[in-house]
Design a protein around this motif. Sequence first.
Motif, PDB file in Angstrom:
ATOM      1  N   ARG A 158     -64.178 101.208  10.414  1.00  0.00           N
ATOM      2  CA  ARG A 158     -63.605 101.418  11.750  1.00  0.00           C
ATOM      3  C   ARG A 158     -63.205 102.869  11.973  1.00  0.00           C
ATOM      4  N   GLU A 202     -60.895 100.773  16.884  1.00  0.00           N
ATOM      5  CA  GLU A 202     -60.881  99.362  17.246  1.00  0.00           C
ATOM      6  C   GLU A 202     -62.268  98.727  17.192  1.00  0.00           C
ATOM      7  N   GLN A 204     -65.595  96.612  16.067  1.00  0.00           N
ATOM      8  CA  GLN A 204     -65.785  95.288  15.482  1.00  0.00           C
ATOM      9  C   GLN A 204     -67.095  95.295  14.685  1.00  0.00           C
TER      10      GLN A 204
END
Length: 360
Positions: A158, A202, A204
Motif C-alpha cells: 500500500r 488506501e 486494495q
Amino acid sequence: MKIIYPHMGYLNIALNHMLAGLEIPYLPTPSITKKTVELGSSYSPEGICLPYKITMGNLLEGIQCGADTLVTICGEGKCRLGFYNAVQKIGITKSTNQNISLHTINSTTGLFTSLYRFLRTVTCDKSRIAILYHIAKAVKMLKAIDAISHAKNYYGPRCSQPERIIELCKAGAAEVGVCKSFGDVDYVKEQAIGAMKALAGEAQPVKVGIIGEFYVLVEPYVNFEIEDMLVKMGVEVRRLVSTGEWAYAQTLLRIFGLYNEETEYLRQARPYMNYHVGGDGLKSAGSAVWCAKNGYDGIIHAYPFGCMPEIVAQYALKNIAADYSIPMLTLSLDEHSSNVGIVTRIEAFIDCLQRRKNKA
C-alpha cells in the motif's frame, strides 16, 4: 563451551539475546549460503528433505567456527523431523574427530521443558527465575517481530516505496533484539509499525496467503524471500505460520494446558482432512480453508521436495481450491531450485490473480 544452533529466519535474534542474557557462550550461526547447503548435503542421507540438509550444514559450519556444543531440534509424528537429532549425530561423528556435545530440543513432547532443562544444564550459576524470565522475554521478542513482519506485509503493498517499508521492518527487528525490558519491546514494536502505517495509502491490492511447511515458510534463504518479493510486486501477503506464535503456543500456552492449535486447525480443515497427517499437513489444509473464507485472492503452497505430510495435504488442497474457486500455486523446493524459475512462476501467478480481480 561454545554453543551454536541452526539458523531459522529471525529466531536467532531472540535466542542470541536469551543466551547473552544468561551469560552462555555462543557463536552466531553463519548466514545460510550455497556452501551451507552443499556441506550439509554431503553428510546427509539420500532423499532427505532440504530443511535437514541446511540445518546439518549450519551445525557443521558451526564446528568449523569453533563450536563444541551443538543444539538441534526434533519432534514426533509422521515427519522426518522425528529423527533429525539421531541422524545428524551420525553425520557429525563422521565429519569430525572432535569431542562434540549434541543437545536436542523436542518440539512436540515439550518445547518449554526441553529448553528449560538444557538451559539449566549449561547455566549452573543462574536461578530458575532468571531462566524463566529470559525464555519469556525471547518469546515476547519473537511475537513482536511477528507483528512487525505482518505489518510490513500489509502496509508494504500500500506504499509507493515498498522497499522503504521492508527496510523499516528489518530495522525494527534488529532493534527488538537489543531491547532491555518487556516495555522496550512493546515500544519498539509500536514505533516500527507506526512508521510503516504513516507511509501507507488506501490501495486494495491482491491478497495472497502463504501456507506450507514451517521451515520453508520462515527461512527467507529457502523460500527465495518470497514475502518481500510479493510486497515489492504490490501484493498483500499473509504467512500462515509465525515463529513467535509457534513459540508462544509451544511454551507458555502449553505449560498451562491452553495449547489447542491442532484442534483449531482440525476444525477448520474438516471435511477435507479429518486427522493429523504429521508435520504441518493439517495446518496447511486448515489455513487454506481460512484463506478461502477470508477474502484472499490466491494461495501459495510451499514445501520441501519429498515432504510426505505436505504431499498428503495436497489432495485436500486441490479439493479446497476447486470448491472455493481460489487459485493455488504449489512450490516444491530443494537445493536445485532456481531463483529465476521460482520468480517466473510467482510473477505469472500474480499476473493471473490481478487479471481475475480486475474482472470481478
